[in-house]
Enzyme design. Structure first.
Site, PDB file in Angstrom:
ATOM      1  CG  HIS A 185      -1.818   1.155   1.362  1.00  0.00           C
ATOM      2  ND1 HIS A 185      -2.844   1.367   0.491  1.00  0.00           N
ATOM      3  CD2 HIS A 185      -1.865   2.173   2.263  1.00  0.00           C
ATOM      4  CE1 HIS A 185      -3.494   2.469   0.841  1.00  0.00           C
ATOM      5  NE2 HIS A 185      -2.919   2.981   1.917  1.00  0.00           N
ATOM      6  CB  THR A 186       1.827   3.949  -2.011  1.00  0.00           C
ATOM      7  OG1 THR A 186       0.919   3.847  -3.101  1.00  0.00           O
ATOM      8  CG2 THR A 186       3.029   3.075  -2.267  1.00  0.00           C
ATOM      9  CB  SER A 234       7.967   8.638  -7.582  1.00  0.00           C
ATOM     10  OG  SER A 234       9.123   8.203  -8.256  1.00  0.00           O
ATOM     11  N   GLY A 269       5.501  14.078  -6.232  1.00  0.00           N
ATOM     12  CA  GLY A 269       6.379  12.945  -6.500  1.00  0.00           C
ATOM     13  C   GLY A 269       6.720  12.120  -5.270  1.00  0.00           C
ATOM     14  CG  LEU A 270       5.749  13.508  -1.316  1.00  0.00           C
ATOM     15  CD1 LEU A 270       4.788  13.929  -0.213  1.00  0.00           C
ATOM     16  CD2 LEU A 270       7.179  13.599  -0.838  1.00  0.00           C
ATOM     17  CB  CYS A 310       0.909  -1.064  -3.745  1.00  0.00           C
ATOM     18  SG  CYS A 310       0.353   0.630  -4.025  1.00  0.00           S
ATOM     19  CB  SER A 311      -2.928  -0.616  -8.003  1.00  0.00           C
ATOM     20  OG  SER A 311      -3.297   0.508  -7.205  1.00  0.00           O
TER      21      SER A 311
END
Length: 93
Positions: free
Chosen positions: A50-51, A64, A61-62, A85-86
């Site tokens: 999960h992100t 990434s 851009g966090l 995570c997708s």
């Protein structure tokens, strides 16, 4: 905890990403954005599950940077990565 700074390529300094080993996640110093993982295979596999980046911090851009930190950590510890995570599965560099 281990702190890393991943360069985003621009002139500004990239936010610092912290490895929270106990929480099994990589997070920004303010803990608002993070990438959670589960260790599998006897410690040989990092499954990034999960992100999350709050709406107030999206577009910076966090996500990434969190993924780069996780992949760098996995590589330096000879771990394979499962991108459950997708975001991670479509963003593999």
């Amino acid at each position: 905890m281990e702190t890393t700074s991943v360069s985003g390529g621009g002139g500004a300094e990239a936010p610092k990403i912290v490895w929270n080993e106990r929480g099994q996640r990589f997070e920004t110093e303010d803990k608002q954005a993070y990438a959670e993982y589960v260790v599998r295979g006897g410690g040989k596999v990092m499954d990034i599950v999960h992100t999350y980046v709050p709406s107030t911090k999206r577009g910076l851009g966090l996500a990434s940077l969190l993924c780069v930190s996780a992949f760098t950590h996995a590589q330096s510890h000879s771990m394979s990565v499962i991108p459950t995570c997708s975001y991670v599965s479509v963003s593999i560099f």
